[in-house]
Write an enzyme that holds these catalytic residues in place. Structure first.
Site, PDB file in Angstrom:
ATOM      1  N   ASP A  40      -1.435 -15.150  18.635  1.00  0.00           N
ATOM      2  CA  ASP A  40      -3.372 -15.543  19.086  1.00  0.00           C
ATOM      3  C   ASP A  40      -2.899 -16.683  19.199  1.00  0.00           C
ATOM      4  O   ASP A  40      -1.600 -17.439  19.023  1.00  0.00           O
ATOM      5  CB  ASP A  40      -4.074 -15.604  18.222  1.00  0.00           C
ATOM      6  CG  ASP A  40      -5.503 -15.537  18.384  1.00  0.00           C
ATOM      7  OD1 ASP A  40      -5.817 -16.131  19.883  1.00  0.00           O
ATOM      8  OD2 ASP A  40      -6.349 -15.389  17.145  1.00  0.00           O
ATOM      9  N   CYS A  92      -1.413   8.636   3.498  1.00  0.00           N
ATOM     10  CA  CYS A  92      -0.606   7.336   3.362  1.00  0.00           C
ATOM     11  C   CYS A  92      -0.103   6.753   1.939  1.00  0.00           C
ATOM     12  O   CYS A  92      -0.224   7.953   1.184  1.00  0.00           O
ATOM     13  CB  CYS A  92      -1.765   5.567   3.689  1.00  0.00           C
ATOM     14  SG  CYS A  92      -2.827   5.686   1.935  1.00  0.00           S
ATOM     15  N   CYS A  98      -2.720   6.874  -0.953  1.00  0.00           N
ATOM     16  CA  CYS A  98      -3.313   8.374  -1.748  1.00  0.00           C
ATOM     17  C   CYS A  98      -2.584   9.794  -1.736  1.00  0.00           C
ATOM     18  O   CYS A  98      -3.083  10.655  -2.777  1.00  0.00           O
ATOM     19  CB  CYS A  98      -4.674   8.529  -0.149  1.00  0.00           C
ATOM     20  SG  CYS A  98      -5.478   7.687   0.318  1.00  0.00           S
ATOM     21  N   HIS A 132      -3.523   1.454   3.253  1.00  0.00           N
ATOM     22  CA  HIS A 132      -4.617   2.358   3.291  1.00  0.00           C
ATOM     23  C   HIS A 132      -5.512   2.442   5.060  1.00  0.00           C
ATOM     24  O   HIS A 132      -5.857   3.081   5.324  1.00  0.00           O
ATOM     25  CB  HIS A 132      -5.004   2.822   1.591  1.00  0.00           C
ATOM     26  CG  HIS A 132      -6.776   3.412   2.510  1.00  0.00           C
ATOM     27  ND1 HIS A 132      -6.374   5.245   2.418  1.00  0.00           N
ATOM     28  CD2 HIS A 132      -7.460   3.337   2.973  1.00  0.00           C
ATOM     29  CE1 HIS A 132      -7.352   6.011   3.048  1.00  0.00           C
ATOM     30  NE2 HIS A 132      -8.357   4.729   2.940  1.00  0.00           N
ATOM     31  N   CYS A 142      -5.600  11.805   3.069  1.00  0.00           N
ATOM     32  CA  CYS A 142      -4.521  10.475   3.670  1.00  0.00           C
ATOM     33  C   CYS A 142      -3.847  10.998   3.266  1.00  0.00           C
ATOM     34  O   CYS A 142      -3.245  11.276   2.107  1.00  0.00           O
ATOM     35  CB  CYS A 142      -5.653   9.197   3.646  1.00  0.00           C
ATOM     36  SG  CYS A 142      -4.840   7.891   4.204  1.00  0.00           S
ATOM     37  N   ASP A 148      -7.434  -6.089  17.042  1.00  0.00           N
ATOM     38  CA  ASP A 148      -6.740  -7.257  15.669  1.00  0.00           C
ATOM     39  C   ASP A 148      -7.858  -7.124  14.873  1.00  0.00           C
ATOM     40  O   ASP A 148      -9.485  -7.325  15.156  1.00  0.00           O
ATOM     41  CB  ASP A 148      -5.835  -7.747  15.813  1.00  0.00           C
ATOM     42  CG  ASP A 148      -6.844  -8.547  16.027  1.00  0.00           C
ATOM     43  OD1 ASP A 148      -7.688  -9.189  17.613  1.00  0.00           O
ATOM     44  OD2 ASP A 148      -6.906  -9.743  15.684  1.00  0.00           O
TER      45      ASP A 148
END
Ligand code: ZN
Length: 378
Positions: free
Chosen positions: A102, A331, A334, A360, A329, A291
């Site tokens: 940025d 991830c 999880c 997550h 999920c 983002d």
């Protein structure tokens, strides 16, 4: 001149689209969510894990692009130090992914607003917008600096950033039209200067530079900004400043108006937008890149993205709930831990809890995009 970013259309439906982007040998299928690593770190996260399906996910795409912030890293540790370290990819160990930096238009605004909040220590920050650029003093040691459209490009090149942003001027949502217009015109002059500097010097190399459409919540100004800046959208273009100080309906109105007007054959990046509902809305308008700090920031505050909305892990009802954060999920958070464990970590202020909930949340946003892509591709 040749485009450095290669794009192939895979699928379109109304304004929505799926592209394959190829930049510097890395292929990315849009739309993508890009986690924010402002200070060369996504707080608490080992970046390798974002690309390791063994630990993180099996059914969705891994993260290919992350953000870093020019203003923060220029001041500390200092852009030249990062260059000496072998550039940002090596410094933060993100060797197989892309980095988007940025500029610091947003920081000017947020610093101007907050002056000296908790993260800004030691020194009062003085900021002055001038035609030449932005004069500012360091919050760390009071030293004086100037950012111009030209040296902001140079600084991002010192980082070896893949996708760079021009220095722009952000207008607060509730600002009067006359002021927003003046700031937008300044954004346009800065984009012109940035590209006048960039094209002869860096155009044959690996870097790409995006202009940023401004104009606040005034649709005619947004139109004018699109009309002017599209000439610089050689590899992509961004929509700036829709998410702060704006109500949701206004944000959606600006995105729905602006996104389809951007050049169709270039990636479109909607800055600082990244809640589940925002993503679902904006991909349908033809946005390709997002983002937002919310995934990881919410994570640190124990807020979990779920199909039932945002869930607060501090709620007492989770203290003995041994089910995963969300069902279905895959991830790491999880598949290895329960709500009760995260409730405990949150209460004890243990760092791991916030990091894993942030992870997550990143996976959750990526799943929204992955499932949408699967549905689009039929
Ligand atoms: Zn999860």
């Amino acid at each position: 001149m040749k485009n450095k970013l290669q794009f192939t259309v895979l699928k379109t439906r109304w304004n929505a689209r799926i592209w394959e982007i190829n930049l510097n040998g890395i292929k990315v299928q849009t739309p993508i969510f890009m986690p924010v690593g402002t200070k060369a770190t996504i707080k608490g996260m080992i970046l390798d894990l974002l690309q390791d399906e063994k630990y993180i996910w099996q059914h969705i795409e891994s993260i290919k692009v992350i953000l870093a912030n020019t203003f923060h890293l220029y001041l500390r540790p200092w852009s030249q130090l990062i260059k000496q370290a072998g550039w940002l990819h090596k410094f933060e160990n993100w060797n197989d992914g892309l980095i988007l930096t940025d500029s610091w238009g947003f920081q000017v605004f947020s610093l101007g607003l907050s002056k000296l909040d908790s993260q800004w220590h030691s020194h009062k920050v003085n900021i002055k917008l001038t035609e030449d650029g932005v004069k500012f003093s360091s919050p760390w040691d009071g030293s004086k600096h100037v950012f111009t459209p030209e040296n902001v490009v140079d600084t991002q090149i010192d980082f070896w950033s893949d996708i760079m942003m021009v220095l722009d001027v952000c207008s607060p949502g509730a600002e009067k039209k006359e002021i927003v217009n003046r700031q937008m015109q300044m954004t346009h002059r800065r984009a012109q200067r940035a590209f006048d500097h960039f094209l002869p010097k860096y155009d044959e190399a690996r870097w790409v530079l995006f202009p940023i459409v401004q104009g606040g919540s005034y649709l005619d100004l947004r139109q004018e900004s699109v009309d002017f800046l599209s000439q610089f959208a050689r590899d992509g273009i961004a929509i700036g400043w829709v998410s702060v100080g704006e109500d949701k309906e206004k944000v959606q109105e600006v995105v729905a108006f602006t996104a389809p007007k951007l050049p169709k054959d270039k990636p479109r990046y909607l800055m600082w937008v990244g809640t589940p509902e925002d993503l679902r809305f904006a991909i349908e308008q033809g946005i390709d890149m997002f983002d937002c700090v919310s995934a990881t920031r919410y994570g640190r505050h124990g807020v979990v993205f779920s199909d039932e909305g945002n869930m607060k892990i501090s709620n007492a009802k989770y203290s003995s709930d041994f089910s995963p954060l969300t069902p279905n999920c895959d991830c790491y958070a999880c598949t290895h831990f329960s709500k009760a464990y995260f409730h405990h970590l949150h209460r004890e202020k243990e760092v791991l809890g916030g990091v894993l909930i942030g992870l997550h949340n990143i996976v959750y946003l990526n799943r929204i995009l992955s499932e949408w892509k699967r549905e689009m591709m039929g």
